[in-house]
Design a protein around this motif. Structure first.
Motif, PDB file in Angstrom:
ATOM      1  N   LEU A 190       0.414  -1.235  -0.494  1.00  0.00           N
ATOM      2  CA  LEU A 190      -0.034  -0.031   0.792  1.00  0.00           C
ATOM      3  C   LEU A 190       0.830   1.230   0.386  1.00  0.00           C
ATOM      4  O   LEU A 190       0.374   2.262  -1.014  1.00  0.00           O
ATOM      5  N   PRO A 191       2.156   1.003   0.500  1.00  0.00           N
ATOM      6  CA  PRO A 191       2.288   2.557   1.269  1.00  0.00           C
ATOM      7  C   PRO A 191       3.477   3.024  -0.559  1.00  0.00           C
ATOM      8  O   PRO A 191       3.571   4.577  -1.336  1.00  0.00           O
ATOM      9  N   PHE A 192       3.587   1.967  -1.186  1.00  0.00           N
ATOM     10  CA  PHE A 192       4.471   1.697  -2.449  1.00  0.00           C
ATOM     11  C   PHE A 192       3.660   2.582  -3.492  1.00  0.00           C
ATOM     12  O   PHE A 192       3.694   3.589  -4.505  1.00  0.00           O
ATOM     13  N   LEU A 193       2.027   2.376  -3.434  1.00  0.00           N
ATOM     14  CA  LEU A 193       1.355   3.136  -4.447  1.00  0.00           C
ATOM     15  C   LEU A 193       0.665   4.970  -4.478  1.00  0.00           C
ATOM     16  O   LEU A 193       0.530   4.984  -5.086  1.00  0.00           O
ATOM     17  N   PHE A 194       1.228   5.228  -3.130  1.00  0.00           N
ATOM     18  CA  PHE A 194       1.838   6.754  -3.095  1.00  0.00           C
ATOM     19  C   PHE A 194       2.392   7.197  -3.895  1.00  0.00           C
ATOM     20  O   PHE A 194       2.931   8.867  -3.394  1.00  0.00           O
ATOM     21  N   SER A 195       3.406   6.590  -4.160  1.00  0.00           N
ATOM     22  CA  SER A 195       4.782   6.476  -4.170  1.00  0.00           C
ATOM     23  C   SER A 195       4.681   7.914  -6.285  1.00  0.00           C
ATOM     24  O   SER A 195       3.454   7.086  -6.933  1.00  0.00           O
ATOM     25  N   SER A 196       5.604   8.464  -6.393  1.00  0.00           N
ATOM     26  CA  SER A 196       5.365   9.399  -8.090  1.00  0.00           C
ATOM     27  C   SER A 196       6.646   8.511  -8.540  1.00  0.00           C
ATOM     28  O   SER A 196       6.316   9.067  -9.952  1.00  0.00           O
ATOM     29  N   SER A 197       6.758   7.147  -8.557  1.00  0.00           N
ATOM     30  CA  SER A 197       8.119   6.927  -9.010  1.00  0.00           C
ATOM     31  C   SER A 197       6.537   5.449  -9.745  1.00  0.00           C
ATOM     32  O   SER A 197       6.162   4.806  -9.218  1.00  0.00           O
ATOM     33  N   MET A 198       6.707   5.954 -11.354  1.00  0.00           N
ATOM     34  CA  MET A 198       6.391   4.386 -11.808  1.00  0.00           C
ATOM     35  C   MET A 198       6.899   3.060 -11.754  1.00  0.00           C
ATOM     36  O   MET A 198       5.711   2.536 -11.409  1.00  0.00           O
ATOM     37  N   LYS A 199       7.934   3.429 -11.887  1.00  0.00           N
ATOM     38  CA  LYS A 199       7.907   1.216 -10.879  1.00  0.00           C
ATOM     39  C   LYS A 199       8.017   1.365  -9.667  1.00  0.00           C
ATOM     40  O   LYS A 199       7.306  -0.081  -9.708  1.00  0.00           O
ATOM     41  N   ASP A 200       7.927   1.727  -8.407  1.00  0.00           N
ATOM     42  CA  ASP A 200       7.036   1.556  -7.691  1.00  0.00           C
ATOM     43  C   ASP A 200       5.395   1.520  -8.027  1.00  0.00           C
ATOM     44  O   ASP A 200       4.928   0.483  -7.315  1.00  0.00           O
ATOM     45  N   LEU A 201       5.077   2.269  -8.663  1.00  0.00           N
ATOM     46  CA  LEU A 201       3.552   2.170  -8.924  1.00  0.00           C
ATOM     47  C   LEU A 201       3.750   0.920  -9.895  1.00  0.00           C
ATOM     48  O   LEU A 201       2.226  -0.295  -9.031  1.00  0.00           O
ATOM     49  N   VAL A 202       4.059   0.355 -10.619  1.00  0.00           N
ATOM     50  CA  VAL A 202       4.134  -1.105 -11.648  1.00  0.00           C
ATOM     51  C   VAL A 202       4.554  -2.412 -10.146  1.00  0.00           C
ATOM     52  O   VAL A 202       3.867  -3.344 -10.223  1.00  0.00           O
TER      53      VAL A 202
END
Length: 236
Positions: A190-202
Motif C-alpha cells: 500500500l505505501p508504494f502505491l502513493f509513490s511518484s515513481s512509475m517503477k514503484d507503482l508498477v
C-alpha cells in the motif's frame, strides 16, 4: 392408497398376527417375560431398554428363540408392523442372512405389495452396505448404546463422514491463511502505491492486486463452507 392396496395390507396384517399367535401358543414364554423385565430395568438409551420399551408400545413380548429378531427391529429402526417386517427381511437378505423364513416373507411381500418394490430394493442395498448382524444377540449387545451401535453399522459411510469433516477443517484454515496472506501483502504494498515513481507503482500494483485476489478467494471459500452448513441444517 387404493382399495387393492388396502386389502393386501389387511391380508398381510392378519397373516402376521396369526403367525405370531401360533408361535406364542406353542412356546413357553415364562423365561422371556423375565428377560423382558430385566431389559426394561437397563439404563435408557441402551439397546436392551429400547427393545423392552418398543415391545410395550406395540403390546408385544419377547418370544424364546426370536429375541434377536426384536433386536434387529430396534437396531435398524424398522417398526414392529407387518410391512416393516418385510422390509427387515429385505435388509437381512442383503446382509447375508439367507434363510428360508427370510426369503418366504420377502416373497410374500413382493407378491402382495408391488408398490413397495423400490423400498424393498433400497433396504436390500442398505443391508449389503452394513456389517453382518445376523448373529447379534440381546445377551451380547443389550448393555450397549443403541445410537453407538447404529453408527457402527455402516463403517464406510462413517469413514467418508470423517474424511469430509477433515477436509472442511483443512479448507477453513487454508481460507484463513489465504485471507491473512492476502491482507498482509496488500498492506505491505500500500505505501508504494502513493509513490511518484512509475517503477514503484508498477512493482507494488501487481502484488497488491494479487493479495486482493488471494484474500478474496479465502473469503469465497469461507462463504461456501457456511452455505453448505446452512443447507445441511435445513435438510435435517
Amino acid at each position: 392408497m387404493n382399495l387393492i392396496q388396502q386389502f393386501t395390507r389387511f391380508v398381510i396384517r392378519k397373516s402376521f398376527h396369526l403367525s405370531v399367535g401360533i408361535i406364542e401358543s406353542c412356546i413357553d414364554t415364562t423365561s422371556s417375560r423375565q428377560q423382558q423385565k430385566h431389559l426394561k430395568q437397563l439404563p435408557p438409551g441402551t439397546l436392551g431398554n429400547d427393545i423392552a420399551v418398543c415391545l410395550e408400545q406395540h403390546q408385544l413380548r419377547l418370544v424364546p428363540g426370536f429375541e434377536s429378531h426384536d433386536l434387529k427391529h430396534v437396531l435398524l429402526g424398522f417398526k414392529m408392523t407387518p410391512e416393516d417386517e418385510i422390509r427387515l427381511q429385505a435388509f437381512m437378505i442383503g446382509n447375508g442372512n439367507y434363510t428360508f423364513a427370510s426369503f418366504a416373507i420377502l416373497l410374500f411381500g413382493v407378491l402382495l405389495l408391488p408398490d413397495c418394490w423400490l423400498i424393498f430394493i433400497k433396504d436390500w442395498r442398505n443391508g449389503r452396505k452394513a456389517v453382518p448382524i445376523s448373529i447379534w444377540t440381546i445377551d451380547a449387545y443389550a448393555h450397549y448404546s443403541t445410537a453407538s451401535l447404529q453408527q457402527s453399522l455402516y463403517p464406510e459411510i462413517n469413514t467418508t463422514i470423517e474424511k469430509i469433516a477433515f477436509m472442511n477443517v483443512f479448507v477453513r484454515w487454508g481460507a484463513f491463511a489465504a485471507i491473512a496472506a492476502g491482507v498482509f501483502g496488500m498492506l505491505f504494498c500500500l505505501p508504494f502505491l502513493f509513490s511518484s515513481s512509475m517503477k514503484d507503482l508498477v512493482g507494488a500494483g501487481f502484488p497488491f492486486l494479487g493479495g486482493a485476489v488471494i484474500a478474496g478467494a479465502g473469503l469465497i471459500a469461507l462463504s461456501n463452507l457456511s452455505t453448505a452448513k446452512v443447507k445441511k441444517g435445513l435438510a435435517l
